[in-house]
Design a protein around this motif. Structure first.
Motif, PDB file in Angstrom:
ATOM      1  N   SER A 153      11.177  14.868  -1.899  1.00  0.00           N
ATOM      2  CA  SER A 153      10.114  15.752  -2.389  1.00  0.00           C
ATOM      3  C   SER A 153       8.712  15.292  -2.008  1.00  0.00           C
ATOM      4  N   GLY A 154       8.625  14.300  -1.150  1.00  0.00           N
ATOM      5  CA  GLY A 154       7.306  13.840  -0.727  1.00  0.00           C
ATOM      6  C   GLY A 154       6.558  13.062  -1.782  1.00  0.00           C
ATOM      7  N   GLY A 155       7.280  12.408  -2.700  1.00  0.00           N
ATOM      8  CA  GLY A 155       6.635  11.612  -3.734  1.00  0.00           C
ATOM      9  C   GLY A 155       6.026  10.337  -3.173  1.00  0.00           C
ATOM     10  N   VAL A 156       5.382   9.584  -4.075  1.00  0.00           N
ATOM     11  CA  VAL A 156       4.743   8.332  -3.675  1.00  0.00           C
ATOM     12  C   VAL A 156       5.805   7.325  -3.262  1.00  0.00           C
ATOM     13  N   ALA A 157       5.517   6.562  -2.218  1.00  0.00           N
ATOM     14  CA  ALA A 157       6.485   5.609  -1.683  1.00  0.00           C
ATOM     15  C   ALA A 157       6.793   4.505  -2.688  1.00  0.00           C
ATOM     16  N   PRO A 158       7.966   3.889  -2.598  1.00  0.00           N
ATOM     17  CA  PRO A 158       8.320   2.787  -3.496  1.00  0.00           C
ATOM     18  C   PRO A 158       7.337   1.631  -3.379  1.00  0.00           C
ATOM     19  N   VAL A 159       7.145   0.932  -4.494  1.00  0.00           N
ATOM     20  CA  VAL A 159       6.218  -0.194  -4.509  1.00  0.00           C
ATOM     21  C   VAL A 159       6.947  -1.526  -4.481  1.00  0.00           C
ATOM     22  N   ASP A 160       8.273  -1.511  -4.388  1.00  0.00           N
ATOM     23  CA  ASP A 160       8.999  -2.779  -4.373  1.00  0.00           C
ATOM     24  C   ASP A 160       8.778  -3.481  -3.037  1.00  0.00           C
ATOM     25  N   ILE A 161       9.108  -4.761  -2.985  1.00  0.00           N
ATOM     26  CA  ILE A 161       8.721  -5.581  -1.841  1.00  0.00           C
ATOM     27  C   ILE A 161       9.429  -5.187  -0.553  1.00  0.00           C
ATOM     28  N   HIS A 162      10.523  -4.429  -0.637  1.00  0.00           N
ATOM     29  CA  HIS A 162      11.222  -3.999   0.575  1.00  0.00           C
ATOM     30  C   HIS A 162      11.036  -2.509   0.844  1.00  0.00           C
ATOM     31  N   GLY A 163      10.092  -1.875   0.143  1.00  0.00           N
ATOM     32  CA  GLY A 163       9.797  -0.477   0.417  1.00  0.00           C
ATOM     33  C   GLY A 163      10.952   0.461   0.163  1.00  0.00           C
ATOM     34  N   GLY A 164      11.851   0.119  -0.761  1.00  0.00           N
ATOM     35  CA  GLY A 164      12.976   0.983  -1.091  1.00  0.00           C
ATOM     36  C   GLY A 164      14.231   0.714  -0.292  1.00  0.00           C
ATOM     37  N   ASP A 165      14.162  -0.212   0.649  1.00  0.00           N
ATOM     38  CA  ASP A 165      15.332  -0.510   1.487  1.00  0.00           C
ATOM     39  C   ASP A 165      16.193  -1.570   0.796  1.00  0.00           C
ATOM     40  N   VAL A 166      16.939  -1.157  -0.248  1.00  0.00           N
ATOM     41  CA  VAL A 166      17.687  -2.131  -1.048  1.00  0.00           C
ATOM     42  C   VAL A 166      18.982  -2.574  -0.377  1.00  0.00           C
ATOM     43  N   ASN A 167      19.508  -1.780   0.581  1.00  0.00           N
ATOM     44  CA  ASN A 167      20.733  -2.196   1.266  1.00  0.00           C
ATOM     45  C   ASN A 167      20.447  -2.864   2.606  1.00  0.00           C
ATOM     46  N   CYS A 168      19.150  -3.022   2.907  1.00  0.00           N
ATOM     47  CA  CYS A 168      18.705  -3.821   4.055  1.00  0.00           C
ATOM     48  C   CYS A 168      19.181  -3.272   5.394  1.00  0.00           C
ATOM     49  N   ASP A 169      19.130  -1.933   5.548  1.00  0.00           N
ATOM     50  CA  ASP A 169      19.467  -1.348   6.847  1.00  0.00           C
ATOM     51  C   ASP A 169      18.209  -0.893   7.583  1.00  0.00           C
ATOM     52  N   ASN A 170      17.042  -1.408   7.124  1.00  0.00           N
ATOM     53  CA  ASN A 170      15.752  -1.135   7.756  1.00  0.00           C
ATOM     54  C   ASN A 170      15.302   0.311   7.608  1.00  0.00           C
ATOM     55  N   SER A 171      15.766   0.978   6.545  1.00  0.00           N
ATOM     56  CA  SER A 171      15.335   2.347   6.290  1.00  0.00           C
ATOM     57  C   SER A 171      15.537   2.658   4.812  1.00  0.00           C
ATOM     58  N   CYS A 172      14.664   3.503   4.269  1.00  0.00           N
ATOM     59  CA  CYS A 172      14.825   3.971   2.888  1.00  0.00           C
ATOM     60  C   CYS A 172      15.391   5.381   2.937  1.00  0.00           C
ATOM     61  N   ASN A 173      16.655   5.539   2.509  1.00  0.00           N
ATOM     62  CA  ASN A 173      17.315   6.835   2.615  1.00  0.00           C
ATOM     63  C   ASN A 173      18.314   6.999   1.475  1.00  0.00           C
ATOM     64  N   ILE A 174      19.168   8.016   1.572  1.00  0.00           N
ATOM     65  CA  ILE A 174      20.102   8.319   0.497  1.00  0.00           C
ATOM     66  C   ILE A 174      21.079   7.174   0.254  1.00  0.00           C
ATOM     67  N   ALA A 175      21.342   6.372   1.292  1.00  0.00           N
ATOM     68  CA  ALA A 175      22.249   5.240   1.116  1.00  0.00           C
ATOM     69  C   ALA A 175      21.680   4.231   0.123  1.00  0.00           C
ATOM     70  N   VAL A 227       0.844  -1.191   0.000  1.00  0.00           N
ATOM     71  CA  VAL A 227       0.000   0.000   0.000  1.00  0.00           C
ATOM     72  C   VAL A 227       0.879   1.240   0.000  1.00  0.00           C
ATOM     73  N   ASN A 228       0.463   2.249  -0.788  1.00  0.00           N
ATOM     74  CA  ASN A 228       1.125   3.551  -0.803  1.00  0.00           C
ATOM     75  C   ASN A 228       0.070   4.643  -0.725  1.00  0.00           C
ATOM     76  N   CYS A 229       0.197   5.530   0.249  1.00  0.00           N
ATOM     77  CA  CYS A 229      -0.728   6.652   0.380  1.00  0.00           C
ATOM     78  C   CYS A 229      -0.024   7.764   1.140  1.00  0.00           C
ATOM     79  N   SER A 230      -0.373   9.005   0.821  1.00  0.00           N
ATOM     80  CA  SER A 230       0.251  10.134   1.501  1.00  0.00           C
ATOM     81  C   SER A 230      -0.285  10.330   2.910  1.00  0.00           C
ATOM     82  N   LEU A 231      -1.392   9.650   3.252  1.00  0.00           N
ATOM     83  CA  LEU A 231      -1.959   9.727   4.594  1.00  0.00           C
ATOM     84  C   LEU A 231      -1.885   8.365   5.270  1.00  0.00           C
TER      85      LEU A 231
END
Length: 494
Positions: free
Chosen positions: A451-473, A339-343
């Motif tokens: 920029s507050g865009g829609v969240a990633p739809v991939d199965i890990h929510g954008g956490d491709v390096n597996c540090d439990n967060s989606c960030n610049i890394a 699920v992806n939603c701004s609210l």
């Protein structure tokens, strides 16, 4: 002279009358037309299923048939076609082929009905030793059953939704002879009242009107007008006047915990949940808890939950024009729904066509999470807690096979949220759901982070390096994979 003439007339009249009667009796009897009728459904409830038959009335003739091709039109905003099944007459005669397809068919002159359905059946397919044992000669019965879901929009209450035969070309709404050397076409067509003959009336039955044998020339087969078509309808019942919104069990006390229990059961078992109240239509009307004019919605259930828990007051004023988009992504390959939603959301009500068993990855708080298979759909109800709203990401995985077809959702402030469904593969690193991993995924996740865009739809929510967060890394990690041969997304996930 006059007496002699009168006497002569009396002498000759009797044998002449007998001769005329004999000549009349010797004429072949005129064959009765065969009727094809769409049934009428009365007192259909908003949000419920309605079953409409297409039947053959052939008892007045010995006419035989080897196949049929019917085109049916309906209002798709008021009715949703669920499925079409063969009627008892096909089964009893052992017909071998039955199929249906919905959607646009050919050129309607720019005025196609919003809902169109083609139903085709053949008695014989020459597929082996098995053959049909009858061809409807002198028989009557159901040819097909159409299952519709009635819209739960209050604007359709007390209305009749026609279901009509429709003509685009000469091959529509015909029945074939057993040998395929003749086509039986329309003689008369009656509106759903079954009293108004619309044959030849401009604007009825098709953008060119109703096409019959006089309009169609076939080079190698005969065409005769021997079928009378009768259109049908679904009559939607009128909800009772709402004395107390929220008094769903009709005990005179509104917004009780037992009202919430009954309403919750509706999402899992349908309108049968209201039968104990004694008046289903009155219970349906009372479910418009948020006073937006539309009963039986997930927003009503959330608002009732808030009232019961002391989080809101009854009879709110709906927010005019408030609308937010929520995206529900089903990944059939990985058997999950994200699920992806701004609210942050209160939860959702979902219909998955097929039998699936969900495993929830979101906190099990509040009213709870439920799933019941009703024979066609797995009905999933998720209703959380105002203090712990649900965010973006994978909400649940599931076992089994099914397609997500319907979603209702809202937040804890009665915001109108439009739910959008997609079925996509959501591999790790495929942030935008395009099916591959490239620079567009990097741009997508940068917009999400900064920029507050829609969240990633991939199965890990954008956490491709597996540090439990989606960030610049994760952006750097994905760029290294794309351009420098770095490790694949989620390669180090455990």
């Amino acid at each position: 002279m006059s007496k002699r003439f009168s006497h002569l007339w009396r002498i000759t009249a009797a044998p002449c009358a007998v001769l005329a009667l004999l000549l009349l009796l010797s004429q072949p009897a005129q064959a009765t037309n065969t009727a094809v009728r769409i049934s009428k459904v009365q007192d259909a409830l908003p949000g419920d299923y309605a079953y409409v038959s297409v039947s053959l009335e052939n008892q007045g003739s010995q006419r035989s048939f080897g196949g049929f091709d019917f085109l049916v039109a309906y209002d798709a905003s008021g009715l949703s076609l669920m499925e079409v099944t063969p009627g008892s007459l096909l089964d009893s005669c052992g017909w071998e082929y039955f199929s249906y397809r919905s959607g646009p068919f050919g050129n309607c002159g720019g005025t196609c009905p919003s809902g169109m359905l083609r139903i085709v059946a053949l008695a014989e397919t020459n597929n082996g030793d098995t053959h049909p044992w009858c061809f409807f000669d002198g028989r009557s019965g159901e040819l097909a059953w159409m299952k519709f879901r009635v819209a739960d929009d209050v604007t359709y209450e007390c209305t009749d939704i026609p279901i009509s035969f429709y003509w685009i070309e000469c091959g529509d709404n015909v029945m074939s002879s057993v040998l395929g050397d003749s086509l039986h076409m329309s003689s008369k067509v009656f509106e759903f009242s079954n009293q108004f003959d619309i044959t030849g009336q401009p604007g009825y039955g098709g953008w060119q009107g109703i096409l019959d044998s006089s309009d169609c020339l076939f080079a190698t087969i005969n065409a005769d007008a021997v079928l009378d078509f009768y259109n049908g309808e679904i009559q939607i019942t009128c909800s009772d006047t709402i004395d107390q919104r929220g008094d769903i069990n009709l005990n005179g006390i509104d917004n009780e915990i037992i009202d919430l229990v009954m309403f919750t059961n509706y999402f899992l078992s349908g309108l049968s949940a209201f039968e104990s109240g004694g008046d289903v239509s009155a219970s349906v009307a009372a479910t418009d808890v948020n006073a937006d004019g539309i009963p039986l919605t997930y927003r009503d259930a959330v608002y009732l939950y808030r009232i019961v828990m002391g989080e809101a007051l009854p009879f709110p004023t709906p927010a005019a024009g408030a609308s937010v988009d929520a995206y529900f992504h089903q990944d059939p390959g990985n058997h999950m729904v994200a699920v992806n939603c701004s609210l942050p959301l209160a939860g959702a009500f979902m219909l998955i066509k097929g039998n699936v068993t969900p495993t929830y990855l979101i906190p099990q708080v509040g009213w709870g999470q439920y799933a019941i298979y009703d024979g066609t759909y797995t009905r999933i109800l998720i209703l959380g807690d105002p203090g712990q709203p649900y965010g973006n990401g994978v909400w649940f995985t599931y076992q089994g096979t099914g397609k997500l077809e319907s979603v209702e959702t809202t937040d804890w402030h009665d915001t109108y949220i439009a739910a959008h469904i997609s079925q996509i593969a959501t591999d790790c690193g495929n942030f935008n759901g395009s099916g591959g991993i490239d620079i567009s995924d990097v741009v997508y996740v940068i917009r999400y982070i900064f920029s507050g865009g829609v969240a990633p739809v991939d199965i890990h929510g954008g956490d491709v390096n597996c540090d439990n967060s989606c960030n610049i890394a994760d952006v750097v990690y994905e760029l290294a994979y794309i351009f420098s041969g770095g490790p694949a997304p989620c390669a180090n996930c455990k």
